[in-house]
Design a protein around this motif. Structure first.
Motif, PDB file in Angstrom:
ATOM      1  N   ILE A 196       6.849 -22.870  29.637  1.00  0.00           N
ATOM      2  CA  ILE A 196       7.875 -21.822  29.546  1.00  0.00           C
ATOM      3  C   ILE A 196       9.249 -22.423  29.801  1.00  0.00           C
ATOM      4  CG2 ILE A 196       8.690 -19.662  30.565  1.00  0.00           C
ATOM      5  CD1 ILE A 196       5.764 -19.053  31.271  1.00  0.00           C
ATOM      6  N   ARG A 197       9.310 -23.291  30.785  1.00  0.00           N
ATOM      7  CA  ARG A 197      10.589 -23.940  31.090  1.00  0.00           C
ATOM      8  C   ARG A 197      11.039 -24.840  29.947  1.00  0.00           C
ATOM      9  NH1 ARG A 197      10.824 -29.873  32.520  1.00  0.00           N
ATOM     10  NH2 ARG A 197      13.049 -30.175  32.898  1.00  0.00           N
ATOM     11  N   LYS A 198      10.093 -25.576  29.328  1.00  0.00           N
ATOM     12  CA  LYS A 198      10.463 -26.476  28.245  1.00  0.00           C
ATOM     13  C   LYS A 198      10.953 -25.721  27.017  1.00  0.00           C
ATOM     14  CE  LYS A 198       7.249 -30.040  29.784  1.00  0.00           C
ATOM     15  NZ  LYS A 198       5.929 -30.669  29.562  1.00  0.00           N
ATOM     16  N   TYR A 199      10.445 -24.519  26.821  1.00  0.00           N
ATOM     17  CA  TYR A 199      10.834 -23.764  25.622  1.00  0.00           C
ATOM     18  C   TYR A 199      12.045 -22.874  25.866  1.00  0.00           C
ATOM     19  CZ  TYR A 199      10.293 -21.108  21.317  1.00  0.00           C
ATOM     20  OH  TYR A 199      10.505 -20.544  20.094  1.00  0.00           O
ATOM     21  N   PHE A 200      12.132 -22.265  27.048  1.00  0.00           N
ATOM     22  CA  PHE A 200      13.200 -21.305  27.317  1.00  0.00           C
ATOM     23  C   PHE A 200      14.256 -21.819  28.288  1.00  0.00           C
ATOM     24  CE2 PHE A 200       9.685 -18.428  26.109  1.00  0.00           C
ATOM     25  CZ  PHE A 200      10.304 -17.749  25.078  1.00  0.00           C
ATOM     26  N   GLY A 201      13.973 -22.893  29.005  1.00  0.00           N
ATOM     27  CA  GLY A 201      14.929 -23.391  29.972  1.00  0.00           C
ATOM     28  C   GLY A 201      14.547 -23.045  31.398  1.00  0.00           C
ATOM     29  N   GLU A 202      15.257 -23.659  32.342  1.00  0.00           N
ATOM     30  CA  GLU A 202      14.910 -23.526  33.760  1.00  0.00           C
ATOM     31  C   GLU A 202      15.135 -22.121  34.295  1.00  0.00           C
ATOM     32  OE1 GLU A 202      15.408 -27.834  33.073  1.00  0.00           O
ATOM     33  OE2 GLU A 202      16.472 -26.026  32.460  1.00  0.00           O
ATOM     34  N   LYS A 203      16.185 -21.463  33.856  1.00  0.00           N
ATOM     35  CA  LYS A 203      16.514 -20.151  34.418  1.00  0.00           C
ATOM     36  C   LYS A 203      15.422 -19.133  34.121  1.00  0.00           C
ATOM     37  CE  LYS A 203      20.447 -17.055  34.958  1.00  0.00           C
ATOM     38  NZ  LYS A 203      21.848 -16.779  34.556  1.00  0.00           N
ATOM     39  N   ILE A 204      14.966 -19.091  32.884  1.00  0.00           N
ATOM     40  CA  ILE A 204      13.893 -18.167  32.517  1.00  0.00           C
ATOM     41  C   ILE A 204      12.567 -18.653  33.103  1.00  0.00           C
ATOM     42  CG2 ILE A 204      12.598 -17.234  30.554  1.00  0.00           C
ATOM     43  CD1 ILE A 204      15.168 -17.232  28.973  1.00  0.00           C
ATOM     44  N   GLY A 205      12.365 -19.967  33.174  1.00  0.00           N
ATOM     45  CA  GLY A 205      11.159 -20.474  33.804  1.00  0.00           C
ATOM     46  C   GLY A 205      11.045 -20.073  35.258  1.00  0.00           C
ATOM     47  N   LEU A 206      12.173 -20.107  35.993  1.00  0.00           N
ATOM     48  CA  LEU A 206      12.157 -19.684  37.393  1.00  0.00           C
ATOM     49  C   LEU A 206      11.855 -18.193  37.523  1.00  0.00           C
ATOM     50  CD1 LEU A 206      15.209 -21.649  38.840  1.00  0.00           C
ATOM     51  CD2 LEU A 206      12.814 -21.948  39.463  1.00  0.00           C
ATOM     52  N   TYR A 207      12.345 -17.395  36.579  1.00  0.00           N
ATOM     53  CA  TYR A 207      12.059 -15.953  36.646  1.00  0.00           C
ATOM     54  C   TYR A 207      10.555 -15.691  36.525  1.00  0.00           C
ATOM     55  CZ  TYR A 207      11.204 -11.265  34.885  1.00  0.00           C
ATOM     56  OH  TYR A 207      10.672 -10.018  34.684  1.00  0.00           O
ATOM     57  N   PHE A 208       9.913 -16.312  35.537  1.00  0.00           N
ATOM     58  CA  PHE A 208       8.485 -16.068  35.358  1.00  0.00           C
ATOM     59  C   PHE A 208       7.669 -16.699  36.477  1.00  0.00           C
ATOM     60  CE2 PHE A 208       9.812 -15.086  30.993  1.00  0.00           C
ATOM     61  CZ  PHE A 208       9.097 -13.912  30.799  1.00  0.00           C
ATOM     62  N   ALA A 209       8.146 -17.795  37.046  1.00  0.00           N
ATOM     63  CA  ALA A 209       7.461 -18.365  38.208  1.00  0.00           C
ATOM     64  C   ALA A 209       7.543 -17.410  39.393  1.00  0.00           C
ATOM     65  CB  ALA A 209       8.078 -19.718  38.562  1.00  0.00           C
ATOM     66  N   TRP A 210       8.725 -16.830  39.612  1.00  0.00           N
ATOM     67  CA  TRP A 210       8.879 -15.865  40.699  1.00  0.00           C
ATOM     68  C   TRP A 210       8.039 -14.617  40.454  1.00  0.00           C
ATOM     69  CZ3 TRP A 210      10.700 -10.833  40.491  1.00  0.00           C
ATOM     70  CH2 TRP A 210      10.919 -10.221  41.730  1.00  0.00           C
ATOM     71  N   LEU A 211       8.054 -14.111  39.222  1.00  0.00           N
ATOM     72  CA  LEU A 211       7.276 -12.917  38.900  1.00  0.00           C
ATOM     73  C   LEU A 211       5.785 -13.176  39.068  1.00  0.00           C
ATOM     74  CD1 LEU A 211       7.165 -10.030  37.847  1.00  0.00           C
ATOM     75  CD2 LEU A 211       7.225 -10.939  35.513  1.00  0.00           C
ATOM     76  N   GLY A 212       5.327 -14.372  38.676  1.00  0.00           N
ATOM     77  CA  GLY A 212       3.914 -14.691  38.849  1.00  0.00           C
ATOM     78  C   GLY A 212       3.512 -14.781  40.309  1.00  0.00           C
TER      79      GLY A 212
END
Length: 814
Positions: A196-212
């Protein structure tokens, strides 16, 4: 990103990394006025057609586009444009980033390459290692099947992820994310956060990591909440106070609930409400409140550890924010004044809406009490409560949309200088308004309803003839549970799910209709019948940021933690919603939104501070809910201070005060009451002196004792929970041990590398100087003039760009 085909330039070699879209309007042809269309006077041959000049705005846009495209080319990017064959329409500019540009930008961004030397961190043995191995085996079926992704990496050459963009095979990765992440059929699997981070970037990757992580933490809280609810169900038959309330032999004759039209009533008629209240108002509720406060602290601590791990693996530790010049106070004063005034107005608007619903409840209850039907009068409280909560929900949903637009406008007039500053101020304003909007009705039921009703013979009236509403005979906690559950579930179902699905589709439809209406009917002969990938991507909804996604989860976090003492099943409903929310957001990002620009971020920003604030505030709120709203403290006081045998027998009679019906004000006595003449005293829930006392109807000693116990419980509860939270914070380190060890080893390796490099440079300089000293005196100056610049060039080529200019400076001094 709706297809798996890889986009290329017309040469079928260079891949498309970015696409720019713009609307254009060309000059229109026209004949000179007053002249024949075939021939221009005074000149041989046919007439020359004159082109209408573009308006100033369109011409300025064209010049800006051309300048922007020139800057792209000067930066090393390669562009390819669509021919503008129509008089007006939509055109695309495709951009390719060559390898040299990617390497240069990677060096500017200081993206670290993996080192050859790898340190092995030995894991600790013992029970923790065994538990970790068991956990890995149990969760193996929950891991995404990413073997195919690595095969794609090997064969498609995705070994170079420069500036966090997957340039070589973006759409294959897109399709893999859709298969293993963005489908509801894989809801039970963990998220591929790194992809997710590689495709969308760190900011969106951190959001989905936090949500998970948040969703995972809801699992134990849901289990404990269900256990607390089941405890209430199991012990409901042995609850003595509810038995006494349901026992018709006690014959507690209660005072009328309204003036004139309401009759005296028996407390046993509220048996169902009393039994239902025990499901949420029992001793296990106190334990659950303490557990949820510690749970919130553990969640935040675990997120800090996960964030640190991701920051290390994603190379975000050294990410620094650019400093900008601040505006002066005089520049910001008009914006601040406008902000303060409008925010205060919006908060008052929310309170006005809550007050309006209160008036609705009071007037509707009075109107239903006038009904001649016994069924209507008996169900008046349930009808009023249900309809009022639905009205509250509708008002909250409407005001949420208004407040979001107002917060954005208020932030714009402040003129923030950076995008991060703009986002933080927008978040603060939107959260403040939505926090008040979402929780104001719940705060009213929890802490204000039934507190200012007065007593029989001396009631408090809102308007002429309308008494302030009272809590149900079983207490306000049951009504608080209904209010919280309907608002929470309604927001999750309507706002978080239906709106997220329906509104983007409606926007996409409206945008398509608008483009078709403004697009001319001219045909483009050079355009293929099948739409290109960039045409399909352009029809997707633009990405508007992560603020709405975070906001709905933060509001839900407030529902789960702030009033969890009244609704132990809140974590369960939040968990069920989030299981759908993760896949809903994933599908939206992968298939319904344009791929956003990647943004590097080392943390979730101001959202962590908001979460921490809600966690601390929840301790205070739950303490007061247990102490003030529930009957936990009165029951505890009665059992250990007033009960003759140490049991709860006689508790209901102890909490009811006496009132002489002859002291009712004229005109407020029940009319047409069949047994009004037989009633001498009625009961009401309060701790007051009886009418035969010298200080009749004043607060009794029991009232002050219970009040003191409530305040003491609040202080004890807060200190206990704060102590446990600090203990958890101290026991759980912010940085995982393996990450801290790896960072230390890398620092040692970096120091060794620099020492070795400096040693090699020193030997190189000494060799040049020795060779220069061995040369004849007459050639020394010439040797210096060639040797030292040559050495400087060598250092520059080696990457030491700081030493080379200094060496040249020394040469010129010599």
């Amino acid at each position: 990103c709706a297809s798996s085909s890889v986009m290329h330039f017309r040469d079928s070699k260079r891949k498309v990394d970015y696409v720019l879209a713009y609307h254009y309007r060309n000059r229109l042809a026209r004949h000179l006025p007053g002249r024949a269309p075939q021939e221009r006077p005074g000149s041989p041959g046919p007439e020359v057609i004159e082109l209408c000049p573009l308006d100033a705005l369109e011409e300025e846009k064209r010049l800006q586009r051309e300048e922007y495209e020139r800057n792209l080319v000067e930066a090393g990017l390669e562009i390819e444009k669509d021919p503008e064959n129509k008089s007006q329409g939509l055109s695309f500019v495709r951009i390719h980033a060559p390898w040299q540009v990617l390497s240069r930008e990677a060096e500017i961004l200081k993206i670290k390459m993996p080192t050859k030397k790898v340190y092995e961190i030995t894991e600790e043995g013992g029970i923790l290692k065994k538990l970790n191995e068991i956990w890995c085996k149990l969760t193996k079926p929950l891991q995404p099947q990413l073997l195919t992704i690595f095969i794609y990496y090997f064969f498609l050459g995705i070994g170079t992820l420069i500036a966090n963009h997957v340039y070589d095979a973006a759409f294959p990765l897109h399709d893999l994310l859709y298969q293993e992440w963005a489908r509801y059929g894989v809801f039970y699997k963990f998220q591929p956060i790194d992809l997710i981070r590689k495709y969308f970037g760190e900011k969106i990757g951190l959001y989905f990591a936090w949500l998970g992580l948040y969703t995972e933490f809801l699992i134990p809280s849901s289990v404990v909440g269900i256990t607390v609810f089941l405890y209430g169900c199991i012990t409901i038959e042995s609850d003595i106070p509810s038995k006494e309330m349901c026992d018709q032999r006690n014959a507690f004759t209660m005072c009328p609930l309204c003036d004139k039209f309401c009759d005296y009533w028996n407390l046993s008629s509220a048996c169902a409400t009393a039994r239902a209240s025990h499901l949420f108002d029992n001793p296990a509720t106190v334990f659950f409140s303490i557990f949820m406060a510690v749970w919130a602290t553990m969640f935040l601590e675990q997120w800090k550890r996960l964030q640190m791990r991701l920051s290390y693996s994603w190379d975000l530790a050294g990410l620094e924010e650019e400093e900008v010049k601040k505006l002066t106070w005089s520049d910001r004063m008009p914006g601040y004044a406008t902000n303060f005034g409008l925010i205060l107005f919006m908060i008052m608007l929310t309170f006005s809406a809550v007050f309006g619903v209160i008036v609705y409840r009071i007037t509707t209850a009075a109107a239903l009490s006038f009904s001649t039907k016994e069924t209507t009068r008996s169900n008046a409280r349930v009808t009023v409560t249900a309809t009022a909560v639905i009205i509250n929900l509708v008002v909250i949903l409407i005001l949420d949309e208004i407040y979001e637009a107002v917060a954005k406008w208020l932030t714009e007039i402040e003129v923030p200088k950076t995008e991060k500053t703009f986002e933080e101020r927008l978040i603060l304003k939107a959260f403040l308004l939505k926090f008040v909007n979402s929780y104001a009705p719940i705060f009213y039921v929890a802490f204000f309803k039934g507190r200012f009703v007065g007593r029989p013979g001396h009631y408090v009236y809102v308007f002429d003839g309308y008494r302030m509403e009272e809590c149900a005979p079983g207490g306000c906690l049951m009504e608080l549970c209904i209010q919280l559950s309907i608002i929470m579930l309604g927001k999750q179902l309507i706002q978080n799910n239906l709106f997220e699905i329906g509104i983007p589709k409606l926007k996409k439809l409206f945008r398509k209709l608008k483009d078709e209406r403004t697009e001319t009917k001219e045909t483009d002969t050079n355009q293929s019948k099948d739409p290109q990938q960039w045409d399909l991507d352009y029809s997707l909804e633009p990405f508007t940021g992560l603020t709405p996604e975070y906001m709905e989860m933060i509001i839900q976090f407030g529902f789960v933690t702030l009033f969890v003492a009244s609704f132990p099943l809140a974590p369960l409903f939040a968990l069920l919603n989030n299981i759908i929310e993760v896949r809903l957001d994933a599908k939206k990002f992968v298939a319904e939104l344009r791929r956003p620009d990647t943004v590097r971020a080392k943390d979730i920003g101001i959202w962590y501070n908001i979460l921490s604030g809600i966690g601390k505030f929840s301790v205070i709120i739950n303490a007061f809910v247990i102490a003030v709203t529930s009957d936990f403290i009165p029951r505890l006081m009665y059992q250990y201070a007033y009960s003759q045998n140490g049991t709860m027998h006689g508790f209901i009679n102890h909490t009811l005060s006496y009132f002489n019906v002859s002291h009712l004000k004229a005109g407020t006595q029940p009319e047409n009451s069949p047994f009004a003449h037989d009633v001498l005293f009625c009961r009401f829930k309060d701790y007051r002196e009886p009418p035969w006392s010298q200080n009749q109807y004043e607060f009794s000693k029991q009232y002050w004792a219970v009040l003191s116990a409530r305040l003491a419980f609040v202080i004890l509860f807060q200190n206990l929970v704060m102590f446990l939270s600090v203990l958890v914070d101290w026991m759980i380190p912010d940085i995982p041990k393996d990450i801290s060890e790896q960072i230390k080893r890398e620092k040692v390796m970096l120091v060794d590398f620099f020492l070795k490099e400096e040693h090699e440079k020193r030997k190189l300089i000494e060799s040049f100087i020795a060779r220069d000293q061995n040369s004849p005196r007459s050639c020394s100056l010439r040797g210096r003039s060639t040797t030292i610049p040559l050495l400087a060039d060598t250092l520059w080529a080696m990457g030491n760009r700081k030493s080379a200019p200094a060496l040249v400076s020394i040469f010129w001094q010599i």
